[in-house]
Design a protein around this motif. Structure first.
Motif, mmCIF file in Angstrom:
data_model
loop_
_atom_site.group_PDB
_atom_site.id
_atom_site.type_symbol
_atom_site.label_atom_id
_atom_site.label_comp_id
_atom_site.label_asym_id
_atom_site.label_seq_id
_atom_site.Cartn_x
_atom_site.Cartn_y
_atom_site.Cartn_z
ATOM 1 N N ASP A 116 4.930 33.642 -0.558
ATOM 2 C CA ASP A 116 4.585 34.845 -0.559
ATOM 3 C C ASP A 116 4.464 34.571 -2.212
ATOM 4 O OD1 ASP A 116 4.368 37.237 -0.113
ATOM 5 O OD2 ASP A 116 5.816 38.365 0.035
ATOM 6 N N ALA A 117 3.602 35.861 -2.755
ATOM 7 C CA ALA A 117 3.253 35.904 -4.106
ATOM 8 C C ALA A 117 2.474 37.433 -3.908
ATOM 9 C CB ALA A 117 2.026 34.989 -4.273
ATOM 10 N N PRO A 118 2.817 38.018 -4.914
ATOM 11 C CA PRO A 118 2.112 38.944 -4.786
ATOM 12 C C PRO A 118 0.339 39.659 -4.770
ATOM 13 C CG PRO A 118 3.131 38.905 -7.546
ATOM 14 C CD PRO A 118 2.902 37.712 -6.302
ATOM 15 N N VAL A 119 -0.904 38.603 -4.757
ATOM 16 C CA VAL A 119 -1.806 38.723 -4.189
ATOM 17 C C VAL A 119 -1.711 38.659 -3.125
ATOM 18 C CG1 VAL A 119 -2.447 36.621 -3.969
ATOM 19 C CG2 VAL A 119 -4.051 37.936 -4.595
ATOM 20 N N MET A 120 -1.214 38.756 -1.889
ATOM 21 C CA MET A 120 -1.080 38.433 -0.985
ATOM 22 C C MET A 120 -0.852 39.908 -0.197
ATOM 23 S SD MET A 120 -1.138 35.416 0.262
ATOM 24 C CE MET A 120 -0.667 33.919 0.003
ATOM 25 N N LYS A 121 -0.016 40.717 -1.249
ATOM 26 C CA LYS A 121 -0.280 42.406 -1.046
ATOM 27 C C LYS A 121 -1.712 43.114 -0.752
ATOM 28 C CE LYS A 121 4.816 42.549 -1.702
ATOM 29 N NZ LYS A 121 5.118 41.735 -2.023
ATOM 30 N N ASP A 122 -2.607 42.335 -1.721
ATOM 31 C CA ASP A 122 -3.670 42.694 -1.477
ATOM 32 C C ASP A 122 -5.419 42.258 -0.861
ATOM 33 O OD1 ASP A 122 -3.251 43.608 -4.279
ATOM 34 O OD2 ASP A 122 -3.588 42.547 -4.754
ATOM 35 N N LEU A 123 -4.615 41.678 0.771
ATOM 36 C CA LEU A 123 -5.431 41.053 2.090
ATOM 37 C C LEU A 123 -5.802 42.221 2.339
ATOM 38 C CD1 LEU A 123 -4.137 37.563 1.634
ATOM 39 C CD2 LEU A 123 -6.012 38.575 0.031
ATOM 40 N N TYR A 124 -6.791 42.252 3.227
ATOM 41 C CA TYR A 124 -7.355 42.638 3.993
ATOM 42 C C TYR A 124 -6.122 41.891 5.941
ATOM 43 C CZ TYR A 124 -11.019 44.549 2.206
ATOM 44 O OH TYR A 124 -12.131 45.433 1.297
ATOM 45 N N PRO A 125 -5.471 43.098 6.363
ATOM 46 C CA PRO A 125 -5.033 42.164 7.581
ATOM 47 C C PRO A 125 -5.311 41.191 8.236
ATOM 48 C CG PRO A 125 -4.183 44.966 7.848
ATOM 49 C CD PRO A 125 -5.425 43.750 6.616
ATOM 50 N N GLN A 150 -3.073 30.618 -4.145
ATOM 51 C CA GLN A 150 -3.234 31.913 -4.768
ATOM 52 C C GLN A 150 -4.142 32.571 -5.951
ATOM 53 O OE1 GLN A 150 0.945 31.825 -5.863
ATOM 54 N NE2 GLN A 150 1.509 31.666 -4.046
ATOM 55 N N TYR A 151 -4.723 31.459 -6.342
ATOM 56 C CA TYR A 151 -5.683 31.494 -7.604
ATOM 57 C C TYR A 151 -6.874 31.908 -6.384
ATOM 58 C CZ TYR A 151 -9.424 29.257 -10.478
ATOM 59 O OH TYR A 151 -10.349 29.161 -11.017
#
Length: 358
Positions: A117-126, A289-290
Protein backbone atom coordinates in the motif's frame (compact mmCIF):
# COMPACT_ATOMS: atom_id res chain seq x y z
CA UNK A 1 20.44 -13.17 -16.74
CA UNK A 2 22.07 -11.75 -13.65
CA UNK A 3 25.09 -13.04 -11.79
CA UNK A 4 24.34 -12.61 -8.10
CA UNK A 5 26.23 -9.98 -6.16
CA UNK A 6 27.25 -12.68 -3.66
CA UNK A 7 28.84 -14.72 -6.47
CA UNK A 8 30.64 -11.69 -7.86
CA UNK A 9 31.96 -10.72 -4.41
CA UNK A 10 33.10 -14.30 -3.79
CA UNK A 11 34.96 -14.34 -7.08
CA UNK A 12 36.73 -11.06 -6.34
CA UNK A 13 37.75 -12.20 -2.84
CA UNK A 14 39.85 -15.10 -4.07
CA UNK A 15 43.61 -14.63 -3.50
CA UNK A 16 45.75 -14.19 -6.53
CA UNK A 17 47.00 -11.57 -8.92
CA UNK A 18 43.80 -9.49 -8.74
CA UNK A 19 44.02 -9.27 -4.94
CA UNK A 20 47.71 -8.39 -5.09
CA UNK A 21 47.12 -5.59 -7.60
CA UNK A 22 44.24 -4.24 -5.52
CA UNK A 23 46.39 -4.27 -2.39
CA UNK A 24 49.18 -2.38 -4.13
CA UNK A 25 46.76 0.22 -5.54
CA UNK A 26 45.10 0.73 -2.15
CA UNK A 27 48.53 1.24 -0.58
CA UNK A 28 49.07 4.26 -2.81
CA UNK A 29 48.61 7.88 -1.78
CA UNK A 30 44.97 8.05 -2.87
CA UNK A 31 43.85 4.99 -0.93
CA UNK A 32 40.65 3.10 -1.85
CA UNK A 33 37.01 4.04 -1.40
CA UNK A 34 34.73 1.28 -0.10
CA UNK A 35 33.34 -0.88 -2.90
CA UNK A 36 29.74 0.01 -3.82
CA UNK A 37 27.38 -2.76 -4.87
CA UNK A 38 24.80 -1.13 -7.15
CA UNK A 39 21.30 -2.61 -7.08
CA UNK A 40 20.05 -3.89 -10.44
CA UNK A 41 16.37 -4.09 -11.32
CA UNK A 42 15.23 -6.13 -14.32
CA UNK A 43 12.11 -4.68 -15.96
CA UNK A 44 10.08 -6.62 -18.54
CA UNK A 45 7.90 -4.53 -20.86
CA UNK A 46 7.02 -4.19 -24.54
CA UNK A 47 9.46 -2.78 -27.05
CA UNK A 48 8.88 -0.02 -29.57
CA UNK A 49 7.67 3.41 -28.50
CA UNK A 50 7.13 2.32 -24.89
CA UNK A 51 10.72 1.12 -24.60
CA UNK A 52 11.95 4.39 -26.06
CA UNK A 53 9.87 6.41 -23.58
CA UNK A 54 10.98 4.35 -20.59
CA UNK A 55 14.67 4.35 -21.41
CA UNK A 56 14.89 8.03 -22.29
CA UNK A 57 12.47 9.72 -19.88
CA UNK A 58 11.03 7.43 -17.20
CA UNK A 59 13.90 5.23 -16.06
CA UNK A 60 16.81 7.73 -15.72
CA UNK A 61 15.22 9.91 -12.96
CA UNK A 62 14.31 6.81 -10.94
CA UNK A 63 17.81 5.34 -11.31
CA UNK A 64 19.33 8.58 -10.05
CA UNK A 65 16.91 9.02 -7.13
CA UNK A 66 17.17 5.41 -5.92
CA UNK A 67 20.78 4.58 -6.86
CA UNK A 68 19.66 1.63 -8.96
CA UNK A 69 20.45 0.30 -12.44
CA UNK A 70 17.41 -0.77 -14.49
CA UNK A 71 17.86 -3.31 -17.26
CA UNK A 72 15.04 -3.27 -19.82
CA UNK A 73 13.89 -6.69 -21.06
CA UNK A 74 11.76 -6.13 -24.17
CA UNK A 75 9.01 -8.51 -25.25
CA UNK A 76 5.26 -8.61 -25.75
CA UNK A 77 2.98 -9.64 -22.90
CA UNK A 78 2.79 -13.30 -23.86
CA UNK A 79 6.61 -13.42 -24.12
CA UNK A 80 6.95 -11.91 -20.66
CA UNK A 81 4.44 -14.35 -19.18
CA UNK A 82 6.35 -17.26 -20.70
CA UNK A 83 9.62 -15.93 -19.24
CA UNK A 84 8.07 -15.62 -15.78
CA UNK A 85 6.83 -19.21 -15.97
CA UNK A 86 10.20 -20.49 -17.17
CA UNK A 87 12.07 -18.63 -14.43
CA UNK A 88 9.82 -19.65 -11.53
CA UNK A 89 12.04 -20.64 -8.63
CA UNK A 90 15.01 -18.91 -10.29
CA UNK A 91 13.48 -15.46 -10.79
CA UNK A 92 15.45 -12.93 -12.80
CA UNK A 93 12.80 -10.38 -13.79
CA UNK A 94 11.87 -8.09 -10.89
CA UNK A 95 9.03 -6.00 -12.34
CA UNK A 96 6.72 -7.25 -15.10
CA UNK A 97 4.48 -5.00 -17.19
CA UNK A 98 1.84 -6.81 -19.24
CA UNK A 99 -1.63 -6.35 -20.72
CA UNK A 100 -4.40 -7.15 -18.27
CA UNK A 101 -5.27 -10.59 -19.71
CA UNK A 102 -1.77 -12.09 -19.30
CA UNK A 103 -1.40 -10.21 -16.01
CA UNK A 104 -4.45 -11.99 -14.59
CA UNK A 105 -2.88 -15.28 -15.70
CA UNK A 106 0.35 -14.35 -13.92
CA UNK A 107 -1.55 -13.60 -10.72
CA UNK A 108 -3.46 -16.89 -10.93
CA UNK A 109 -0.16 -18.75 -11.36
CA UNK A 110 1.33 -17.11 -8.26
CA UNK A 111 4.02 -15.32 -10.26
CA UNK A 112 3.30 -11.89 -8.75
CA UNK A 113 3.92 -10.84 -5.15
CA UNK A 114 1.54 -8.74 -3.02
CA UNK A 115 1.41 -5.03 -3.77
CA UNK A 116 2.43 -2.72 -0.95
CA UNK A 117 0.00 0.00 0.00
CA UNK A 118 1.10 3.58 -0.63
CA UNK A 119 -0.57 7.01 -0.73
CA UNK A 120 -0.68 6.99 -4.54
CA UNK A 121 -2.96 3.93 -4.47
CA UNK A 122 -5.75 6.14 -3.12
CA UNK A 123 -5.54 8.28 -6.27
CA UNK A 124 -6.41 5.44 -8.66
CA UNK A 125 -9.66 4.74 -10.44
CA UNK A 126 -11.29 1.58 -9.01
CA UNK A 127 -10.96 -0.16 -12.40
CA UNK A 128 -7.15 0.11 -12.09
CA UNK A 129 -7.02 -2.18 -9.07
CA UNK A 130 -6.51 -5.46 -10.89
CA UNK A 131 -6.05 -7.45 -7.71
CA UNK A 132 -3.90 -7.74 -4.58
CA UNK A 133 -0.81 -8.38 -6.71
CA UNK A 134 -1.12 -6.05 -9.73
CA UNK A 135 -2.21 -2.56 -10.65
CA UNK A 136 -3.05 -0.79 -13.90
CA UNK A 137 -0.41 1.80 -14.82
CA UNK A 138 -2.18 2.96 -17.97
CA UNK A 139 -5.17 2.14 -20.11
CA UNK A 140 -6.34 2.12 -23.65
CA UNK A 141 -9.78 1.05 -24.75
CA UNK A 142 -11.14 -1.07 -27.56
CA UNK A 143 -13.77 0.54 -29.76
CA UNK A 144 -14.34 0.79 -33.49
CA UNK A 145 -12.40 2.76 -36.08
CA UNK A 146 -13.61 3.67 -39.55
CA UNK A 147 -12.38 5.58 -42.58
CA UNK A 148 -14.35 8.83 -42.36
CA UNK A 149 -13.59 9.83 -45.96
CA UNK A 150 -14.67 6.45 -47.35
CA UNK A 151 -17.91 6.57 -45.35
CA UNK A 152 -18.68 10.08 -46.58
CA UNK A 153 -17.96 9.14 -50.19
CA UNK A 154 -20.25 6.08 -49.93
CA UNK A 155 -22.99 8.04 -48.17
CA UNK A 156 -22.82 5.78 -45.11
CA UNK A 157 -24.00 7.10 -41.73
CA UNK A 158 -21.55 7.18 -38.83
CA UNK A 159 -21.69 3.88 -36.90
CA UNK A 160 -22.35 3.93 -33.14
CA UNK A 161 -22.67 0.32 -31.95
CA UNK A 162 -20.87 -3.03 -31.76
CA UNK A 163 -23.81 -4.24 -33.88
CA UNK A 164 -22.31 -2.19 -36.73
CA UNK A 165 -20.01 -5.15 -37.38
CA UNK A 166 -23.10 -7.05 -38.52
CA UNK A 167 -24.16 -4.38 -41.05
CA UNK A 168 -24.32 -5.92 -44.54
CA UNK A 169 -23.44 -2.55 -46.08
CA UNK A 170 -19.85 -3.22 -45.01
CA UNK A 171 -19.68 -6.62 -46.72
CA UNK A 172 -16.18 -7.09 -48.13
CA UNK A 173 -14.95 -3.94 -46.38
CA UNK A 174 -14.87 -5.12 -42.77
CA UNK A 175 -11.75 -6.15 -40.88
CA UNK A 176 -11.90 -8.12 -37.62
CA UNK A 177 -8.83 -9.26 -35.67
CA UNK A 178 -8.85 -12.95 -34.65
CA UNK A 179 -9.57 -14.14 -31.12
CA UNK A 180 -5.81 -14.37 -30.46
CA UNK A 181 -5.74 -10.57 -30.73
CA UNK A 182 -7.26 -8.74 -27.74
CA UNK A 183 -9.39 -6.49 -29.97
CA UNK A 184 -10.99 -9.52 -31.62
CA UNK A 185 -11.60 -11.17 -28.25
CA UNK A 186 -13.21 -7.98 -26.93
CA UNK A 187 -15.52 -7.83 -29.95
CA UNK A 188 -16.61 -11.45 -29.37
CA UNK A 189 -17.42 -10.83 -25.71
CA UNK A 190 -19.31 -7.60 -26.44
CA UNK A 191 -21.42 -9.37 -29.08
CA UNK A 192 -22.16 -12.06 -26.51
CA UNK A 193 -23.20 -9.46 -23.92
CA UNK A 194 -25.46 -7.70 -26.44
CA UNK A 195 -27.23 -10.95 -27.19
CA UNK A 196 -27.96 -12.11 -23.65
CA UNK A 197 -24.67 -13.82 -22.89
CA UNK A 198 -21.21 -12.78 -21.75
CA UNK A 199 -17.97 -14.29 -20.56
CA UNK A 200 -19.82 -17.07 -18.70
CA UNK A 201 -22.06 -17.76 -21.71
CA UNK A 202 -20.11 -17.07 -24.87
CA UNK A 203 -22.45 -18.98 -27.24
CA UNK A 204 -24.48 -15.89 -28.31
CA UNK A 205 -21.23 -14.14 -29.22
CA UNK A 206 -20.05 -17.01 -31.38
CA UNK A 207 -23.46 -17.22 -33.06
CA UNK A 208 -23.41 -13.50 -33.95
CA UNK A 209 -19.78 -13.61 -35.05
CA UNK A 210 -20.29 -16.71 -37.21
CA UNK A 211 -23.64 -15.92 -38.84
CA UNK A 212 -23.75 -12.10 -38.95
CA UNK A 213 -20.21 -10.71 -38.78
CA UNK A 214 -18.08 -13.29 -40.62
CA UNK A 215 -19.97 -12.91 -43.94
CA UNK A 216 -18.92 -9.24 -44.01
CA UNK A 217 -15.24 -9.83 -43.24
CA UNK A 218 -12.59 -9.23 -45.87
CA UNK A 219 -9.65 -9.95 -43.57
CA UNK A 220 -9.01 -11.42 -40.13
CA UNK A 221 -5.81 -9.37 -39.85
CA UNK A 222 -3.86 -10.81 -36.90
CA UNK A 223 -1.73 -7.76 -36.09
CA UNK A 224 -2.54 -4.06 -35.69
CA UNK A 225 0.08 -3.22 -38.30
CA UNK A 226 -1.67 -5.38 -40.91
CA UNK A 227 -5.03 -3.80 -40.07
CA UNK A 228 -3.49 -0.33 -40.47
CA UNK A 229 -2.18 -1.31 -43.91
CA UNK A 230 -5.61 -2.58 -44.99
CA UNK A 231 -7.18 0.67 -43.79
CA UNK A 232 -4.62 2.80 -45.60
CA UNK A 233 -5.07 0.88 -48.85
CA UNK A 234 -8.86 1.30 -48.66
CA UNK A 235 -9.50 -2.45 -48.68
CA UNK A 236 -10.97 -2.24 -45.15
CA UNK A 237 -13.03 0.78 -44.07
CA UNK A 238 -14.18 -0.31 -40.59
CA UNK A 239 -12.73 -2.57 -37.86
CA UNK A 240 -12.46 -3.00 -34.10
CA UNK A 241 -9.57 -0.79 -32.97
CA UNK A 242 -7.67 0.12 -29.84
CA UNK A 243 -7.57 3.79 -28.88
CA UNK A 244 -3.77 3.80 -28.85
CA UNK A 245 -3.51 2.24 -32.31
CA UNK A 246 -6.12 4.67 -33.56
CA UNK A 247 -4.06 7.64 -32.35
CA UNK A 248 -0.96 6.25 -34.08
CA UNK A 249 -2.82 5.94 -37.40
CA UNK A 250 -4.46 9.35 -37.01
CA UNK A 251 -1.01 10.88 -36.42
CA UNK A 252 -0.02 9.82 -39.95
CA UNK A 253 -2.79 12.05 -41.29
CA UNK A 254 -5.12 9.16 -42.11
CA UNK A 255 -8.84 10.09 -41.69
CA UNK A 256 -9.60 7.40 -39.10
CA UNK A 257 -12.56 8.18 -36.88
CA UNK A 258 -12.48 6.25 -33.61
CA UNK A 259 -15.44 5.87 -31.26
CA UNK A 260 -16.57 3.96 -28.20
CA UNK A 261 -19.78 2.08 -29.09
CA UNK A 262 -22.90 3.03 -27.16
CA UNK A 263 -22.78 -0.35 -25.38
CA UNK A 264 -19.35 0.65 -24.02
CA UNK A 265 -15.73 0.65 -24.99
CA UNK A 266 -13.66 -2.14 -23.42
CA UNK A 267 -10.90 -1.18 -21.01
CA UNK A 268 -7.55 -2.71 -21.90
CA UNK A 269 -5.18 -1.98 -19.09
CA UNK A 270 -1.44 -2.26 -18.90
CA UNK A 271 -0.66 -3.76 -15.50
CA UNK A 272 2.48 -3.93 -13.39
CA UNK A 273 3.48 -6.38 -10.69
CA UNK A 274 6.50 -7.11 -8.54
CA UNK A 275 7.63 -10.64 -9.38
CA UNK A 276 7.31 -13.00 -6.42
CA UNK A 277 10.60 -14.26 -5.04
CA UNK A 278 12.80 -12.08 -7.24
CA UNK A 279 14.78 -10.69 -4.32
CA UNK A 280 14.34 -6.99 -5.09
CA UNK A 281 10.86 -6.42 -3.70
CA UNK A 282 11.49 -3.08 -1.98
CA UNK A 283 12.84 -1.27 -5.04
CA UNK A 284 10.32 -3.07 -7.29
CA UNK A 285 7.46 -1.71 -5.19
CA UNK A 286 8.97 1.77 -5.28
CA UNK A 287 9.25 1.61 -9.08
CA UNK A 288 5.61 0.57 -9.48
CA UNK A 289 4.51 3.44 -7.22
CA UNK A 290 6.66 5.78 -9.33
CA UNK A 291 4.88 4.58 -12.50
CA UNK A 292 1.57 5.58 -10.87
CA UNK A 293 2.74 9.13 -10.14
CA UNK A 294 0.98 11.97 -11.94
CA UNK A 295 4.14 13.04 -13.79
CA UNK A 296 4.89 9.60 -15.24
CA UNK A 297 1.24 9.01 -16.11
CA UNK A 298 1.15 12.30 -18.03
CA UNK A 299 4.32 11.33 -19.91
CA UNK A 300 2.76 8.01 -20.95
CA UNK A 301 -0.44 9.69 -22.12
CA UNK A 302 1.43 12.10 -24.35
CA UNK A 303 4.04 9.72 -25.72
CA UNK A 304 2.27 6.36 -26.13
CA UNK A 305 -1.45 7.14 -25.76
CA UNK A 306 -2.08 5.52 -22.37
CA UNK A 307 -5.02 6.95 -20.47
CA UNK A 308 -4.06 7.71 -16.85
CA UNK A 309 -5.19 5.35 -14.12
CA UNK A 310 -4.36 8.07 -11.58
CA UNK A 311 -7.41 10.33 -11.41
CA UNK A 312 -5.37 13.36 -10.28
CA UNK A 313 -3.52 13.60 -13.61
CA UNK A 314 -4.15 16.78 -15.60
CA UNK A 315 -3.75 16.50 -19.37
CA UNK A 316 -3.72 19.19 -22.00
CA UNK A 317 -6.87 19.20 -24.17
CA UNK A 318 -5.08 17.84 -27.24
CA UNK A 319 -3.68 14.85 -25.32
CA UNK A 320 -6.91 14.29 -23.36
CA UNK A 321 -8.87 14.01 -26.61
CA UNK A 322 -6.80 10.99 -27.68
CA UNK A 323 -6.90 8.77 -24.58
CA UNK A 324 -9.47 7.41 -22.11
CA UNK A 325 -9.50 10.30 -19.64
CA UNK A 326 -11.57 11.67 -16.80
CA UNK A 327 -14.09 10.12 -14.41
CA UNK A 328 -17.03 10.37 -16.83
CA UNK A 329 -15.30 8.59 -19.70
CA UNK A 330 -13.49 6.01 -17.56
CA UNK A 331 -16.72 5.11 -15.74
CA UNK A 332 -18.28 4.10 -19.07
CA UNK A 333 -15.54 1.63 -19.96
CA UNK A 334 -16.35 -2.06 -19.65
CA UNK A 335 -14.03 -4.37 -17.72
CA UNK A 336 -13.60 -7.95 -18.87
CA UNK A 337 -13.94 -10.98 -16.57
CA UNK A 338 -10.42 -12.22 -17.26
CA UNK A 339 -10.62 -15.04 -14.75
CA UNK A 340 -13.40 -16.66 -16.79
CA UNK A 341 -11.82 -15.76 -20.13
CA UNK A 342 -8.47 -17.30 -19.22
CA UNK A 343 -10.18 -20.50 -18.07
CA UNK A 344 -11.81 -20.95 -21.48
CA UNK A 345 -9.52 -19.17 -23.92
CA UNK A 346 -7.89 -22.29 -25.36
CA UNK A 347 -11.31 -23.84 -25.94
CA UNK A 348 -12.67 -20.62 -27.46
CA UNK A 349 -9.64 -20.30 -29.76
CA UNK A 350 -10.16 -23.81 -31.11
CA UNK A 351 -13.85 -23.08 -31.61
CA UNK A 352 -13.03 -19.81 -33.42
CA UNK A 353 -10.59 -21.54 -35.75
CA UNK A 354 -13.11 -24.29 -36.43
CA UNK A 355 -16.27 -22.22 -36.92
CA UNK A 356 -15.51 -18.52 -37.45
CA UNK A 357 -12.47 -18.26 -39.73
CA UNK A 358 -13.42 -20.89 -42.25
Amino acid sequence: MQQSQHTRRAALSKPGLTSLISALVCAGALGCAPAHAETTLYLANVGGSSQDLFQKQIIPPFEKAHDVKIVYVAGNSSDTLAKLQAQKGHEQINVAIMDDGPMYQAMQMGLCGPLQDAPVMKDLYPIAKLGPQAVGIGMVATGIGYNADAFKKAGLPAPDSWASLEDARYKGKLGVPPITNTYGLHALVMLARMNGGGEKNIDPGFKAMTTKVAPNVLSWAPTPGEMDSLMQSGDVIIAPYGSGRAVALQNTGFPLKFFYPKEGGVALQVGACAVAGSGQDAVAQQFIQYLLSADVQALQAKAVGFGPTNKTVKLTPDVAAKVPYGPEQVSKLVAMDWTTINQHRTEWTARWNRNVER
